[in-house]
Design a protein around this motif. Structure first.
Motif, PDB file in Angstrom:
ATOM      1  N   GLU A 213       0.878  -1.175   0.000  1.00 45.59           N
ATOM      2  CA  GLU A 213       0.000   0.000   0.000  1.00 45.59           C
ATOM      3  C   GLU A 213       0.910   1.218   0.000  1.00 45.59           C
ATOM      4  O   GLU A 213       1.752   1.357   0.883  1.00 45.59           O
ATOM      5  N   HIS A 214       0.785   2.047  -1.040  1.00 46.61           N
ATOM      6  CA  HIS A 214       1.651   3.205  -1.162  1.00 46.61           C
ATOM      7  C   HIS A 214       1.022   4.235  -2.100  1.00 46.61           C
ATOM      8  O   HIS A 214       0.153   3.905  -2.901  1.00 46.61           O
ATOM      9  N   TYR A 215       1.477   5.462  -1.980  1.00 47.82           N
ATOM     10  CA  TYR A 215       1.009   6.513  -2.876  1.00 47.82           C
ATOM     11  C   TYR A 215       1.813   6.446  -4.171  1.00 47.82           C
ATOM     12  O   TYR A 215       2.993   6.107  -4.161  1.00 47.82           O
ATOM     13  N   ILE A 216       1.129   6.742  -5.284  1.00 51.49           N
ATOM     14  CA  ILE A 216       1.782   6.744  -6.584  1.00 51.49           C
ATOM     15  C   ILE A 216       1.738   8.155  -7.164  1.00 51.49           C
ATOM     16  O   ILE A 216       0.918   8.976  -6.749  1.00 51.49           O
ATOM     17  N   SER A 217       2.617   8.405  -8.127  1.00 51.04           N
ATOM     18  CA  SER A 217       2.636   9.719  -8.769  1.00 51.04           C
ATOM     19  C   SER A 217       1.436   9.856  -9.700  1.00 51.04           C
ATOM     20  O   SER A 217       0.891   8.868 -10.191  1.00 51.04           O
ATOM     21  N   THR A 218       1.067  11.088  -9.967  1.00 53.50           N
ATOM     22  CA  THR A 218      -0.019  11.319 -10.919  1.00 53.50           C
ATOM     23  C   THR A 218       0.423  10.938 -12.324  1.00 53.50           C
ATOM     24  O   THR A 218      -0.415  10.568 -13.161  1.00 53.50           O
ATOM     25  N   GLY A 219       1.721  10.960 -12.599  1.00 47.82           N
ATOM     26  CA  GLY A 219       2.225  10.505 -13.892  1.00 47.82           C
ATOM     27  C   GLY A 219       1.981   9.019 -14.086  1.00 47.82           C
ATOM     28  O   GLY A 219       1.556   8.575 -15.167  1.00 47.82           O
ATOM     29  N   TYR A 220       2.235   8.229 -13.047  1.00 42.29           N
ATOM     30  CA  TYR A 220       1.979   6.794 -13.119  1.00 42.29           C
ATOM     31  C   TYR A 220       0.474   6.539 -13.218  1.00 42.29           C
ATOM     32  O   TYR A 220       0.028   5.689 -13.991  1.00 42.29           O
TER      33      TYR A 220
END
Length: 180
Positions: free
Chosen positions: A162-169
């Motif tokens: 569980e982790h935050y991802i970039s808006t690019g991804y």
């Protein structure tokens, strides 16, 4: 600035009464994935062997077919990818084997499901607009802004990460650029 339009080869595969053979084969391939709702089924062939089936909810089931119209796997035995959308945003990606059972990618700890939870929709919309302006050639390293949370599960629905991802991804996932 001039808009450049790139040609993409699309062929609609008819699902009506005049296409019983295609209908039967297509429905058989799509019906293997029980999690995919076939109401309002539309099928588009993309390129020479890839097929995208869309349902009334806007979800997309992507798979490849050989000349005999049998599904052929991508990498790691993954044959189907189900992209689920809600209100125009991707919320979940699930992978399946040729038999239609959920299957994880062996090279990535058996990841079979990625759920995406938008935490800051207004900020996401702004970032996606910026990325669109650059035709996807912008990858803001903004995971620390906690805009989109990703949860990854295996085929038994056990949480792996569980982790935050970039808006690019997220933009890449939204545009279904991911393939196993």
């Amino acid at each position: 600035m001039k808009n450049i339009v790139w040609g993409v080869f699309f062929v609609l595969i008819p699902i009506g009464a005049g296409a019983q053979q295609v209908n039967k084969i297509t429905r058989l391939a799509v019906s293997r994935v029980k999690q995919f709702d076939t109401s309002g089924l539309r099928v588009v062939r993309v390129g020479s062997d890839e097929v995208e089936a869309t349902n009334r909810k806007g979800d997309i089931l992507r798979y490849r077919m050989d000349r005999k119209r049998n599904p052929i796997p991508y990498h790691c035995g993954i044959a189907y990818q189900l992209f689920e959308f809600r209100k125009g945003y991707i919320t979940r990606i699930t992978t399946f084997a040729v038999d239609g059972n959920m299957a994880g990618e062996l090279e990535s700890e058996g990841e079979a499901i990625m759920e995406l939870e938008i935490k800051k929709k207004d900020l996401l919309d702004k970032q996606l607009a910026r990325i669109d302006e650059e035709d996807g050639n912008l990858d803001p390293k903004d995971e620390d802004q906690q805009i989109v949370l990703a949860r990854v599960y295996d085929d038994r629905k056990r949480l792996l990460a569980e982790h935050y991802i970039s808006t690019g991804y997220y933009w890449e996932l939204q545009h279904m650029m991911y393939r196993p």
